[in-house]
Design a protein around this motif. Sequence first.
Motif, PDB file in Angstrom:
ATOM      1  N   ASN A 103      19.353  10.362  80.071  1.00 24.96           N
ATOM      2  CA  ASN A 103      18.624   9.607  81.101  1.00 24.96           C
ATOM      3  C   ASN A 103      17.133   9.866  81.033  1.00 24.96           C
ATOM      4  OD1 ASN A 103      21.432  10.229  81.938  1.00 24.96           O
ATOM      5  ND2 ASN A 103      20.951   8.969  83.711  1.00 24.96           N
ATOM      6  N   ASN A 104      16.755  11.066  80.605  1.00 28.74           N
ATOM      7  CA  ASN A 104      15.345  11.436  80.539  1.00 28.74           C
ATOM      8  C   ASN A 104      14.638  10.897  79.303  1.00 28.74           C
ATOM      9  OD1 ASN A 104      15.509  12.896  82.928  1.00 28.74           O
ATOM     10  ND2 ASN A 104      15.954  14.826  81.906  1.00 28.74           N
ATOM     11  N   LEU A 105      15.364  10.217  78.441  1.00 34.43           N
ATOM     12  CA  LEU A 105      14.790   9.742  77.185  1.00 34.43           C
ATOM     13  C   LEU A 105      14.397   8.273  77.204  1.00 34.43           C
ATOM     14  CD1 LEU A 105      17.202  11.526  74.671  1.00 34.43           C
ATOM     15  CD2 LEU A 105      14.799  12.095  75.080  1.00 34.43           C
TER      16      LEU A 105
ATOM     17  N   TYR B 236       6.635   0.451  70.710  1.00 29.15           N
ATOM     18  CA  TYR B 236       7.421   1.636  70.377  1.00 29.15           C
ATOM     19  C   TYR B 236       8.830   1.489  70.955  1.00 29.15           C
ATOM     20  CZ  TYR B 236       3.093   4.086  69.079  1.00 29.15           C
ATOM     21  OH  TYR B 236       1.933   4.477  68.479  1.00 29.15           O
ATOM     22  N   GLU B 237       9.735   2.331  70.475  1.00 24.27           N
ATOM     23  CA  GLU B 237      11.096   2.331  71.014  1.00 24.27           C
ATOM     24  C   GLU B 237      11.551   3.751  71.292  1.00 24.27           C
ATOM     25  OE1 GLU B 237      13.577  -1.381  69.600  1.00 24.27           O
ATOM     26  OE2 GLU B 237      12.904  -0.229  67.856  1.00 24.27           O
ATOM     27  N   THR B 238      12.611   3.830  72.076  1.00 28.02           N
ATOM     28  CA  THR B 238      13.196   5.102  72.490  1.00 28.02           C
ATOM     29  C   THR B 238      14.578   5.251  71.860  1.00 28.02           C
ATOM     30  OG1 THR B 238      14.085   3.989  74.439  1.00 28.02           O
ATOM     31  CG2 THR B 238      11.954   5.076  74.684  1.00 28.02           C
ATOM     32  N   LEU B 239      15.135   6.445  71.938  1.00 28.53           N
ATOM     33  CA  LEU B 239      16.504   6.628  71.440  1.00 28.53           C
ATOM     34  C   LEU B 239      17.491   5.833  72.285  1.00 28.53           C
ATOM     35  CD1 LEU B 239      16.565  10.451  70.622  1.00 28.53           C
ATOM     36  CD2 LEU B 239      16.405   8.555  69.005  1.00 28.53           C
ATOM     37  N   VAL B 240      17.362   5.946  73.599  1.00 30.69           N
ATOM     38  CA  VAL B 240      18.201   5.194  74.528  1.00 30.69           C
ATOM     39  C   VAL B 240      17.288   4.476  75.511  1.00 30.69           C
ATOM     40  CG1 VAL B 240      20.141   6.783  74.307  1.00 30.69           C
ATOM     41  CG2 VAL B 240      18.457   7.157  76.104  1.00 30.69           C
ATOM     42  N   GLY B 241      17.804   3.427  76.126  1.00 30.89           N
ATOM     43  CA  GLY B 241      16.990   2.675  77.064  1.00 30.89           C
ATOM     44  C   GLY B 241      17.851   2.055  78.134  1.00 30.89           C
ATOM     45  N   ARG B 242      17.259   1.125  78.858  1.00 26.01           N
ATOM     46  CA  ARG B 242      17.995   0.378  79.870  1.00 26.01           C
ATOM     47  C   ARG B 242      17.807  -1.115  79.616  1.00 26.01           C
ATOM     48  NH1 ARG B 242      20.069   3.634  83.772  1.00 26.01           N
ATOM     49  NH2 ARG B 242      19.126   5.706  83.957  1.00 26.01           N
TER      50      ARG B 242
END
Length: 533
Positions: free
Chosen positions: A153-155, A57-63
Amino acid sequence: MSATRTTLAALLLGATFFTAATADAQTLRWARVGDALTMDPHAQNEGPTHALNHHIYETLVGRDQAGEMIGVLATDWRIDPENENAWIFDLREGVTFHNGNAFTADDVVFSIERAISPTSDMKGLHSTVTGAEKIDDSTVRIVSSGPNPLLPNNLTNTFIMDEEWSVENGVVEPQDFAAGQETFAVRNANGTGPYVLVSREAEVRTVLRRNDDYWGIDQFPVGPAEIVYTPISEAATRVAALLSGEVDFVQDVPVQDIERLSNEPGIRVNLGVENRVIFFGMDVGSDDLDTDDVEGANPFADLRVREAMNMAINREGIVQVVMHGQAMPAGIISPPFVNGWTEELNAYPQPDIAAARALMEEAGYGDGFTATMHCPNDRYLNDEAICQAAVGAFGQIGITINLVSQSRSLHFPLIQREPPETDLYLVGWGVPTFDSEYIFSFLYHTRDGAALGTWNPTGYSNPEVDEMIKSLASETDIEARDATIARIWEQVKADTVYIPLHTQMLAYAMRESVDIPVDAENQPKMKYIEMAE
């Protein structure tokens, strides 16, 4: 080793032997101490679970590997110029889920709503989020009850699901993990990530195949064509599998084996500090404990007892003897990466058994008492040995501990259930937002039965602290916000709700032809990895 454990180790080695015999040079065989708890991406806010799910899966934003915020399924984000309580996200176009469905704004809206629903363990991250709105097929607005400067940051661990697939398979609501619920999403997955789930045998083996239709296939190496992920709980078995060539990468290297592996020909060991503190929590709120031998009273509710326990722990001794130097003593439950951490706050008491015994006497427990401690044995580095060391330390001040050590799949539900089913327990906490508010919201805020205090089974409840914690989510004045964070830390440290032990350090070991850097969140990202021919 018991006969049962010997048989299990043989079976695990047999499974990896089969993989070794059939895998080509583009297969990465990855072993670590424990498995993901579930494939449902919103059911557990837990490190190993996220680490595996990030490949699917992927997120909207990441690191990225350096810990810097980057766009993933979102290419840009900003506060809505017409509504300071909302953020607008521009979505990446041309992305498809593994089943071929197009990724759209509808999937983002669905996933955010799912992540804040009652059975989601991610809801604590989004306690101020009121919902998400589709602006058009490639633009979404996420709305909060007030200004939320940390919303992006919470995403970073909030995964996006395919709404159509979720409806078809009856997984519109997240799995209720604490209740032991089974759903289709627990063992099946459909993301947009660089790897497709091929097969899943929980606690045995998970196989992933490179997604050749991945939107980032030309932007990232995505070197491994196949990933075979095998949980191996026994430390010696894990190391033996690497040395014999049956696995390529061991994520949880036993601290006692780091030096030996570093000197082993053909083996590479990478070291780094993890964004995680290990600590003890205890029930400070109940009138009486379930597992102690004190009738009609709760010893942990007395600050003097907690201070005595904090003073009994020899952190430096645990770091040197149990962790073989691969940890840093901690005075608060925050690693140094996190906004709000200071050296002054991180000061911790030196062990002083005489002073601790005097506090026990003053509190009325000069003769001591008995209590039960719950400890995982397959989650953190040397977790069971840490608990055993603490049993000895607490015994010196008259607290006799009955130690219950078990798998994290049994351990964590004790903490999360309502009411909680543990009086004293070990846990570790990472901070993906790199901000103290994440720690406060989950671990110090009063458990409200909704989004706040979801990992606070201690019964600690301070209305003034609660109000300060809530203010952090909407405070846009950075200096004022940092001042509030400092006040909260000062108060909760004085209240000694938790007993911090150490910031955990990490060692990754791998065959020399692979180079996987230590990830501060202990979530190695295989799409960045190249495979030697």
